[in-house]
Design a protein around this motif. Sequence first.
Motif, PDB file in Angstrom:
ATOM      1  N   THR A 153       1.015  10.570   2.774  1.00 48.74           N
ATOM      2  CA  THR A 153       1.359   9.743   1.627  1.00 48.74           C
ATOM      3  C   THR A 153       2.518   8.831   1.995  1.00 48.74           C
ATOM      4  O   THR A 153       3.045   8.912   3.105  1.00 48.74           O
ATOM      5  CB  THR A 153       1.706  10.599   0.391  1.00 48.74           C
ATOM      6  N   GLY A 154       2.917   7.964   1.086  1.00 48.09           N
ATOM      7  CA  GLY A 154       4.030   7.081   1.368  1.00 48.09           C
ATOM      8  C   GLY A 154       4.025   5.874   0.472  1.00 48.09           C
ATOM      9  O   GLY A 154       3.165   5.709  -0.403  1.00 48.09           O
ATOM     10  N   GLU A 155       5.020   4.998   0.691  1.00 50.15           N
ATOM     11  CA  GLU A 155       5.144   3.756  -0.060  1.00 50.15           C
ATOM     12  C   GLU A 155       6.052   2.813   0.720  1.00 50.15           C
ATOM     13  O   GLU A 155       6.497   3.139   1.825  1.00 50.15           O
ATOM     14  CB  GLU A 155       5.700   4.017  -1.450  1.00 50.15           C
ATOM     15  N   GLY A 156       6.334   1.657   0.139  1.00 44.92           N
ATOM     16  CA  GLY A 156       7.079   0.650   0.877  1.00 44.92           C
ATOM     17  C   GLY A 156       8.481   1.073   1.260  1.00 44.92           C
ATOM     18  O   GLY A 156       8.945   0.788   2.370  1.00 44.92           O
ATOM     19  N   ARG A 157       9.185   1.741   0.376  1.00 46.53           N
ATOM     20  CA  ARG A 157      10.559   2.170   0.655  1.00 46.53           C
ATOM     21  C   ARG A 157      10.738   3.599   0.173  1.00 46.53           C
ATOM     22  O   ARG A 157      10.541   3.898  -1.009  1.00 46.53           O
ATOM     23  CB  ARG A 157      11.556   1.248  -0.041  1.00 46.53           C
ATOM     24  N   LEU A 161      -5.696  11.294   2.575  1.00 45.71           N
ATOM     25  CA  LEU A 161      -4.874  10.098   2.732  1.00 45.71           C
ATOM     26  C   LEU A 161      -4.547   9.574   1.341  1.00 45.71           C
ATOM     27  O   LEU A 161      -5.406   8.987   0.676  1.00 45.71           O
ATOM     28  CB  LEU A 161      -5.608   9.051   3.561  1.00 45.71           C
ATOM     29  N   ALA A 162      -3.317   9.817   0.890  1.00 44.69           N
ATOM     30  CA  ALA A 162      -2.947   9.544  -0.497  1.00 44.69           C
ATOM     31  C   ALA A 162      -1.690   8.687  -0.584  1.00 44.69           C
ATOM     32  O   ALA A 162      -0.670   9.111  -1.141  1.00 44.69           O
ATOM     33  CB  ALA A 162      -2.748  10.861  -1.243  1.00 44.69           C
ATOM     34  N   PRO A 163      -1.742   7.461  -0.061  1.00 47.79           N
ATOM     35  CA  PRO A 163      -0.563   6.601  -0.172  1.00 47.79           C
ATOM     36  C   PRO A 163      -0.452   5.945  -1.539  1.00 47.79           C
ATOM     37  O   PRO A 163      -1.449   5.752  -2.232  1.00 47.79           O
ATOM     38  CB  PRO A 163      -0.821   5.541   0.902  1.00 47.79           C
ATOM     39  N   ASN A 164       0.765   5.594  -1.887  1.00 49.28           N
ATOM     40  CA  ASN A 164       1.026   4.692  -3.005  1.00 49.28           C
ATOM     41  C   ASN A 164       0.922   3.267  -2.455  1.00 49.28           C
ATOM     42  O   ASN A 164       0.816   3.070  -1.241  1.00 49.28           O
ATOM     43  CB  ASN A 164       2.435   4.958  -3.549  1.00 49.28           C
ATOM     44  N   ALA A 165       0.957   2.278  -3.328  1.00 49.92           N
ATOM     45  CA  ALA A 165       0.982   0.892  -2.869  1.00 49.92           C
ATOM     46  C   ALA A 165       2.258   0.630  -2.068  1.00 49.92           C
ATOM     47  O   ALA A 165       3.313   1.185  -2.368  1.00 49.92           O
ATOM     48  CB  ALA A 165       0.915  -0.051  -4.062  1.00 49.92           C
ATOM     49  N   PHE A 166       2.149  -0.186  -1.040  1.00 46.11           N
ATOM     50  CA  PHE A 166       3.311  -0.660  -0.298  1.00 46.11           C
ATOM     51  C   PHE A 166       3.705  -1.978  -0.967  1.00 46.11           C
ATOM     52  O   PHE A 166       3.192  -3.043  -0.629  1.00 46.11           O
ATOM     53  CB  PHE A 166       2.975  -0.812   1.183  1.00 46.11           C
TER      54      PHE A 166
END
Length: 371
Positions: free
Chosen positions: A291-295, A6-11
């Motif tokens: 992974t992911g981020e706000g936009r 689980l490797a998300p960036n900040a949202f």
Amino acid sequence: MATVVLAPNAFKGSLGAPAAAEALAAGWRSVRPADVLVPLPVADGGDGTLDAVEASGGGVRHLLDVPGPAGGTVTGPWLALPDGAALVELAAAGGLALADRSGPPDPARAALASTLGFGRAVRAAIEAGSDEVLLAVGGSASNDGGAGFLTALGARLLDAAGEPVPPGNAGLAVLHRVDVRGLVPLPVRGARILTDVTNPLLGPDGAAAVFGPQKGAGPVDLPVLERNLARLAEVLAGALPVDPCAAGAGAAGGLAFGAAAWGATIVDGAAEVARRVGLPGALVGADAVVTGEGRYDRQTTAGKAPERVRLLALAAGVAPLLVAGSIDAPTDGWRAAVALADLAGSASAAIGSPARFLEQAGARLAAEYGV
């Protein structure tokens, strides 16, 4: 049973990367409790870089009071890393989010905001014995070309009368010469500028034209900001020569230019953070990575953290799964993609309860695309 990283960036503006990883884990676990989950938040040199590296298990956080980007005093953190390096995040010491607390962006603030506080934090890290400095420069409030940063490190930016120029981009209008005799030298292992953009300092793709509007500058203000940055480049050329056309020199309102003049090297922020948190090793033997981020948009695909995660996943034979607040670019390169705005019914609803909808997204991916 699968292993899922689980490797998300900040949202940005709603939830930090470590909390986002926790929410995704809760949702995934609710559907597939037997899977092995590996939380590993990431960043790309912008907001949340310090948090992501700290969450990976390394470093001691130090706090100090520094001048805020738009006046006043803020708490500027820096992270002492186990290998002797220090990580300093501009967003935490001189970022746009900090400046926004003093009011909405406006042309005056865009012209006056300074990188002095960030430079003070960097100097504190060096004086504490750090032998390398990592400069995470995303999310800046300023367009001063790194003038405040250099001042904090001991350079004197002077007008024709030999007096210090005023702070911010506006002060560069009267810049006459630079005295670098008191400039703090680079630490033993140098300094690296972590960024996710390749903009030069000047021109239509430069710091003023591209980043000035984000900080409140209007069309009439941009030529002034540009002219002042060009003045800085001209004056610095005699004392600290650096190419204003270099890729990335325009990052953070030109802070990367000033830091490069000091001697720092511009590097891919997402790649550096991925290495620091151990992502390549974590992907070995994994089945999927979320992974992911706000936009998620075309800027993401140009070098932000989720794109770096996707490329590392493909190289390791791992399924890349995307979660974003909103999705505004093709997702052909992903095994699956979920937008929080779709789950919540609107972007504003997703921003209002990010953990709740990230948990739902984790459950959705586990149920529909689990491996």
